[in-house]
Design an enzyme around this catalytic site. Structure first.
Site, PDB file in Angstrom:
ATOM      1  N   HIS A 114      28.405 -30.139  17.232  1.00 31.81           N
ATOM      2  CA  HIS A 114      29.846 -29.947  17.424  1.00 31.81           C
ATOM      3  C   HIS A 114      30.644 -31.212  17.121  1.00 31.81           C
ATOM      4  O   HIS A 114      31.853 -31.244  17.315  1.00 31.81           O
ATOM      5  CB  HIS A 114      30.131 -29.475  18.857  1.00 31.81           C
ATOM      6  CG  HIS A 114      29.716 -28.061  19.101  1.00 31.81           C
ATOM      7  ND1 HIS A 114      29.741 -27.467  20.347  1.00 31.81           N
ATOM      8  CD2 HIS A 114      29.253 -27.106  18.253  1.00 31.81           C
ATOM      9  CE1 HIS A 114      29.318 -26.225  20.260  1.00 31.81           C
ATOM     10  NE2 HIS A 114      29.013 -25.982  19.002  1.00 31.81           N
TER      11      HIS A 114
ATOM     12  N   HIS B   2      23.147 -19.260  14.562  1.00 34.81           N
ATOM     13  CA  HIS B   2      23.417 -17.905  15.027  1.00 34.81           C
ATOM     14  C   HIS B   2      22.406 -16.906  14.474  1.00 34.81           C
ATOM     15  O   HIS B   2      22.196 -15.844  15.072  1.00 34.81           O
ATOM     16  CB  HIS B   2      24.839 -17.488  14.645  1.00 34.81           C
ATOM     17  CG  HIS B   2      25.874 -18.043  15.558  1.00 34.81           C
ATOM     18  ND1 HIS B   2      27.057 -17.386  15.847  1.00 34.81           N
ATOM     19  CD2 HIS B   2      25.914 -19.195  16.270  1.00 34.81           C
ATOM     20  CE1 HIS B   2      27.779 -18.114  16.692  1.00 34.81           C
ATOM     21  NE2 HIS B   2      27.102 -19.213  16.959  1.00 34.81           N
TER      22      HIS B   2
ATOM     23  N   ASN C  12      30.257 -13.794  16.412  1.00 31.83           N
ATOM     24  CA  ASN C  12      30.427 -13.917  14.958  1.00 31.83           C
ATOM     25  C   ASN C  12      31.736 -13.353  14.416  1.00 31.83           C
ATOM     26  O   ASN C  12      32.222 -13.813  13.381  1.00 31.83           O
ATOM     27  CB  ASN C  12      29.265 -13.212  14.247  1.00 31.83           C
ATOM     28  CG  ASN C  12      27.931 -13.875  14.512  1.00 31.83           C
ATOM     29  OD1 ASN C  12      27.861 -15.082  14.695  1.00 31.83           O
ATOM     30  ND2 ASN C  12      26.865 -13.086  14.547  1.00 31.83           N
TER      31      ASN C  12
ATOM     32  N   ARG D 233      26.177 -23.656  11.713  1.00 29.25           N
ATOM     33  CA  ARG D 233      26.380 -22.637  12.742  1.00 29.25           C
ATOM     34  C   ARG D 233      25.761 -21.300  12.316  1.00 29.25           C
ATOM     35  O   ARG D 233      25.193 -20.573  13.135  1.00 29.25           O
ATOM     36  CB  ARG D 233      27.875 -22.474  12.999  1.00 29.25           C
ATOM     37  CG  ARG D 233      28.242 -21.512  14.129  1.00 29.25           C
ATOM     38  CD  ARG D 233      29.728 -21.607  14.428  1.00 29.25           C
ATOM     39  NE  ARG D 233      30.117 -20.792  15.565  1.00 29.25           N
ATOM     40  CZ  ARG D 233      30.680 -19.590  15.465  1.00 29.25           C
ATOM     41  NH1 ARG D 233      30.897 -19.057  14.267  1.00 29.25           N
ATOM     42  NH2 ARG D 233      31.028 -18.916  16.545  1.00 29.25           N
TER      43      ARG D 233
END
Length: 331
Positions: free
Chosen positions: A197, A70, A98, A66
């Site tokens: 996920h 990001h 975040n 992740r």
């Protein structure tokens, strides 16, 4: 299998094969052998520290994947997400996507420290993020790939970019797809990369509206299987418990596999941004069904991580190689 049928199957698989082209910029190309001479033990050092971190906490694999995602969706894959706030820099760590959720920074710090001892001022923080995401996927049971290397680190961050560019749990399908397209990614990339996920957790605050007030009318999201929704409500109340964690794939929460897609088809996708792949897109639904039926096809298409990790890299003389990932060298 008849020859004509076998050709059809191969052609069908190729239609969904990942686009594994390395990014090109004015500074040059990314390629897996970038550190072979300057720091030959680089990938080994990253892998060993990531393995230790994931062994201590399985959730860390999802967190590192992740973190890379990001980073790349804001100004490209340049390690801007790692920068702490300073007089000149407004950190991305405080953005809505975040804040209270991005993690794994200490693992990156440990890797960087080890690499600086082995080969000072050589391996970029952006490359560490890319390698860590690849290693995390493999450690969780997913596919492996050669990570193209040669990124350099940015000298700045973008709080607004982090707030605006990263897909949010409550975004509509079209908004999510648009955010991918802005980065040069397409529908196949969106569906395949959403499969990350299959590991990791989500906070109650990320999906509460689905349980109580999906459309602002005080009613739940009826596309969420209601027995599952009832279990979620037990630890995600109407108010409070924002940071309570829930696994996104309750069938095999620590294993990288295609059960995430099976759960979507059973109306048990935890996040709205996941479930809309089935409920709001006639084009995404067939992909979800294919990945749910064929784990190897999902693994093959998840290699589109290579494409994502090549978003607008800084190469050549652009940016810098930070000595400490949390701050630029001039600080």
């Amino acid at each position: 299998m008849p020859h004509s049928m076998s050709l059809f199957v191969v052609a069908s698989l190729l239609a969904f094969a990942p686009l594994c082209l390395c990014a090109k910029s004015s500074g040059g190309y990314l390629y897996p052998q970038f550190y072979d001479r300057s720091c030959p033990k680089a990938t080994e050092i990253v892998r060993s520290i990531v393995a230790k971190a994931v062994a201590e906490e399985a959730r860390m694999a999802a967190s590192l994947i992740r973190l890379h995602f990001h980073d790349c969706f804001v100004k490209g894959c340049d390690a801007s997400i790692l920068l702490d706030g300073s007089r000149k820099i407004t950190t991305e760590k405080r953005s809505n996507p975040n804040r209270n959720s991005a993690r794994g920074f200490e693992v990156i710090d440990e890797i960087k420290s080890a690499l600086e001892k082995e080969c000072p001022h050589t391996v970029s923080c952006a490359d560490i993020l890319a390698l860590s995401a690849g290693d995390s996927t493999v450690l969780a049971g997913g596919s492996s790939w050669e990570v193209p290397l040669g990124r350099r680190d940015s000298r700045g961050a973008s709080l607004s970019g982090s707030n605006n560019n990263i897909p949010a749990p409550n975004n509509t399908f079209q908004t999510i797809l648009t955010k991918f397209k802005v980065q040069g990614l397409d529908l196949v990339d969106l569906v395949a990369l959403s499969g990350s996920h299959t590991i990791g957790d989500a906070r109650c605050t990320s999906f509460r509206q689905r349980l109580y007030n999906q459309n602002g009318n005080g009613k739940p999201d009826f596309s969420l299987e209601q027995n599952y929704a009832g279990k979620l409500r037990q630890n995600c109340p109407r108010s409070g418990g924002d940071q309570n964690l829930f696994v996104m794939d309750f069938v095999s929460p620590a294993k990288f596999d295609n059960s995430y897609f099976k759960l979507l088809l059973a109306s048990k996708g935890l996040l709205n941004s996941d479930q809309v792949l089935v409920t709001k897109s006639a084009a995404a639904l067939p992909l979800v069904k294919q990945y749910a039926a064929n784990n190897q096809l999902f693994f093959q298409c998840f290699l589109n991580m290579i494409k994502m990790s090549n978003i607008s890299p800084l190469t050549g003389n652009k940016g810098e190689v930070r000595r400490i990932c949390r701050r630029v060298n001039s600080q």
